[in-house]
Design a protein around this motif. Structure first.
Motif, PDB file in Angstrom:
ATOM      1  N   ILE A   1       0.926  -1.333  -0.217  1.00 43.07           N
ATOM      2  CA  ILE A   1      -0.052  -0.133   0.012  1.00 43.07           C
ATOM      3  C   ILE A   1       0.988   1.234   0.015  1.00 43.07           C
ATOM      4  CG2 ILE A   1      -1.615   1.425   1.434  1.00 43.07           C
ATOM      5  CD1 ILE A   1      -2.715  -1.359   2.179  1.00 43.07           C
ATOM      6  N   ALA A   2       1.908   1.329   0.768  1.00 41.55           N
ATOM      7  CA  ALA A   2       2.780   2.318   1.021  1.00 41.55           C
ATOM      8  C   ALA A   2       3.439   2.620  -0.382  1.00 41.55           C
ATOM      9  CB  ALA A   2       3.954   2.381   1.891  1.00 41.55           C
ATOM     10  N   LEU A   3       3.893   1.547  -1.100  1.00 42.80           N
ATOM     11  CA  LEU A   3       4.586   1.810  -2.502  1.00 42.80           C
ATOM     12  C   LEU A   3       3.548   2.432  -3.559  1.00 42.80           C
ATOM     13  CD1 LEU A   3       6.804  -1.443  -2.611  1.00 42.80           C
ATOM     14  CD2 LEU A   3       7.618   0.765  -2.386  1.00 42.80           C
ATOM     15  N   LEU A   4       2.395   1.855  -3.442  1.00 43.57           N
ATOM     16  CA  LEU A   4       1.303   2.332  -4.472  1.00 43.57           C
ATOM     17  C   LEU A   4       0.961   3.658  -4.219  1.00 43.57           C
ATOM     18  CD1 LEU A   4      -1.105  -0.779  -4.856  1.00 43.57           C
ATOM     19  CD2 LEU A   4       0.813   0.072  -6.434  1.00 43.57           C
ATOM     20  N   ALA A   5       0.951   4.068  -2.905  1.00 42.68           N
ATOM     21  CA  ALA A   5       0.545   5.518  -2.565  1.00 42.68           C
ATOM     22  C   ALA A   5       1.538   6.395  -2.808  1.00 42.68           C
ATOM     23  CB  ALA A   5       0.297   5.539  -0.961  1.00 42.68           C
ATOM     24  N   HIS A   6       2.913   5.947  -2.608  1.00 42.34           N
ATOM     25  CA  HIS A   6       3.949   6.682  -3.084  1.00 42.34           C
ATOM     26  C   HIS A   6       4.289   6.979  -4.419  1.00 42.34           C
ATOM     27  CE1 HIS A   6       8.465   7.757  -2.031  1.00 42.34           C
ATOM     28  NE2 HIS A   6       7.965   8.755  -2.517  1.00 42.34           N
TER      29      HIS A   6
ATOM     30  N   ILE B   1      12.561  -1.146   5.340  1.00 41.94           N
ATOM     31  CA  ILE B   1      12.509  -2.012   3.924  1.00 41.94           C
ATOM     32  C   ILE B   1      11.917  -0.864   3.005  1.00 41.94           C
ATOM     33  CG2 ILE B   1      11.460  -3.694   2.433  1.00 41.94           C
ATOM     34  CD1 ILE B   1      11.385  -5.470   5.151  1.00 41.94           C
ATOM     35  N   GLN B   2      10.974  -0.060   3.201  1.00 42.46           N
ATOM     36  CA  GLN B   2      10.265   0.883   2.240  1.00 42.46           C
ATOM     37  C   GLN B   2      11.530   2.031   1.848  1.00 42.46           C
ATOM     38  OE1 GLN B   2       7.748   2.102   0.699  1.00 42.46           O
ATOM     39  NE2 GLN B   2       7.578   4.079   0.596  1.00 42.46           N
ATOM     40  N   LEU B   3      12.073   2.309   2.774  1.00 48.80           N
ATOM     41  CA  LEU B   3      13.402   3.315   2.685  1.00 48.80           C
ATOM     42  C   LEU B   3      14.381   2.696   1.721  1.00 48.80           C
ATOM     43  CD1 LEU B   3      13.227   5.041   6.136  1.00 48.80           C
ATOM     44  CD2 LEU B   3      12.372   6.104   4.180  1.00 48.80           C
ATOM     45  N   THR B   4      14.756   1.457   2.097  1.00 48.53           N
ATOM     46  CA  THR B   4      15.775   0.925   1.099  1.00 48.53           C
ATOM     47  C   THR B   4      15.205   0.560  -0.101  1.00 48.53           C
ATOM     48  OG1 THR B   4      16.436  -0.160   3.531  1.00 48.53           O
ATOM     49  CG2 THR B   4      17.218  -1.253   1.063  1.00 48.53           C
ATOM     50  N   ILE B   5      14.135   0.177  -0.459  1.00 46.76           N
ATOM     51  CA  ILE B   5      13.644   0.205  -1.847  1.00 46.76           C
ATOM     52  C   ILE B   5      13.549   1.483  -2.626  1.00 46.76           C
ATOM     53  CG2 ILE B   5      11.625  -0.326  -3.032  1.00 46.76           C
ATOM     54  CD1 ILE B   5      10.882  -2.364  -0.951  1.00 46.76           C
ATOM     55  N   MET B   6      13.321   2.369  -1.709  1.00 49.82           N
ATOM     56  CA  MET B   6      13.310   3.857  -2.457  1.00 49.82           C
ATOM     57  C   MET B   6      14.490   4.043  -2.775  1.00 49.82           C
ATOM     58  SD  MET B   6      11.820   7.404  -0.787  1.00 49.82           S
ATOM     59  CE  MET B   6      12.256   6.915   0.649  1.00 49.82           C
TER      60      MET B   6
END
Length: 272
Positions: free
Chosen positions: A112-117, A183-188
């Motif tokens: 959800i966070a990735l889609l929202a971003h 994990i979100q920040l690392t993917i970014m």
């Protein structure tokens, strides 16, 4: 367990900002430097071919990219400290006990966070390309007409601020475990560096398979820096496909780049 200090206090807020800044800079230098080294040192044929095809970098480009990236890192650090203060005061939905929510929520919250971003960035990016806005906010990033790993965080402070605000706002409403946030920040960071390589890391045919057709890579984003009016996405291609803003040159260029990569790999294997 020793209680954490009150990070809303000015000295502790400054200390937290310094720590987060060092983490962001270290991650940026490590990942961008890793990819730079992979292609410059280990695969020089790919690097030289890329420079020949794109006519090389501007004079002083790497230095300018790192300079702007340090400013962006500082803005990200302030946003991170603000998020820490909001978390301490109970305003965010960040949680540390994995059993506060069902375990299946951890990957779902990341998705959800990735889609929202992606959605936030796509429309922000299109807005930043309006001529009056572009000159003020987005031109610094596009000064790197030929991108490099160091372009990943090279933003004007206004653009850096607009990007830094997203996660603190999202975390006011979306429950996310601390490890999922990391994990979100690392993917970014990985995604941003890979997208700005200008050297395709994905294999031949990847852009047509079920996963690859939805992922943005170096070829996809390099066209944005050259054409300006296409390929506005961050992680995924679905907004570009839906709104018909994906470059018509993308598939052909991807095939050309990956075909060249295969030939270069065969040459390298023949000489070893």
């Amino acid at each position: 367990m020793t209680p954490l200090p009150d990070f809303s206090q000015p000295l502790w807020f400054a200390f937290a900002t310094l720590v987060v800044f060092l983490v962001v800079v270290g991650r940026y230098l490590l990942i961008a430097g890793l990819f730079h080294g992979i292609f410059y040192v280990w695969f020089p044929q790919r690097w030289q071919q890329r420079k020949i095809n794109s006519r090389g970098y501007k004079s002083g480009q790497f230095k300018n990219e790192v300079k702007w990236s340090m400013i962006t890192a500082f803005l990200f650090a302030v946003a991170g400290s603000l998020m820490l203060v909001l978390w301490q005061q109970g305003y965010t939905k960040v949680y540390t006990n994995i059993y506060d929510y069902p375990l299946w929520w951890m990957p779902i919250s990341l998705f959800i966070a990735l889609l929202a971003h992606e959605t936030y960035y796509y429309w922000l990016h299109r807005w930043m390309h309006h001529p009056k806005v572009f000159r003020i906010v987005h031109k610094v990033h596009h000064d790197s007409n030929i991108t490099s790993p160091w372009t990943a965080f090279s933003f004007h402070p206004l653009e850096g601020l607009l990007q830094a605000l997203f996660l603190p706002i999202l975390l006011l409403i979306l429950p996310m475990h601390l490890y999922v946030l990391v994990i979100q920040l690392t993917i970014m960071t990985f995604s941003s560096v890979i997208n700005h390589l200008d050297i395709e890391v994905y294999p031949k045919g990847f852009h047509k398979n079920f996963v690859g057709r939805w992922l943005i890579g170096a070829t996809h984003h390099s066209l944005h820096h050259k054409q300006f009016k296409y390929n506005y996405g961050l992680y995924f291609t679905f907004w570009d496909k839906w709104k018909h803003t994906e470059s018509p040159l993308y598939e052909r260029l991807f095939e050309e780049k990956t075909a060249t990569a295969v030939v270069d790999q065969e040459k390298q294997q023949a000489t070893t």
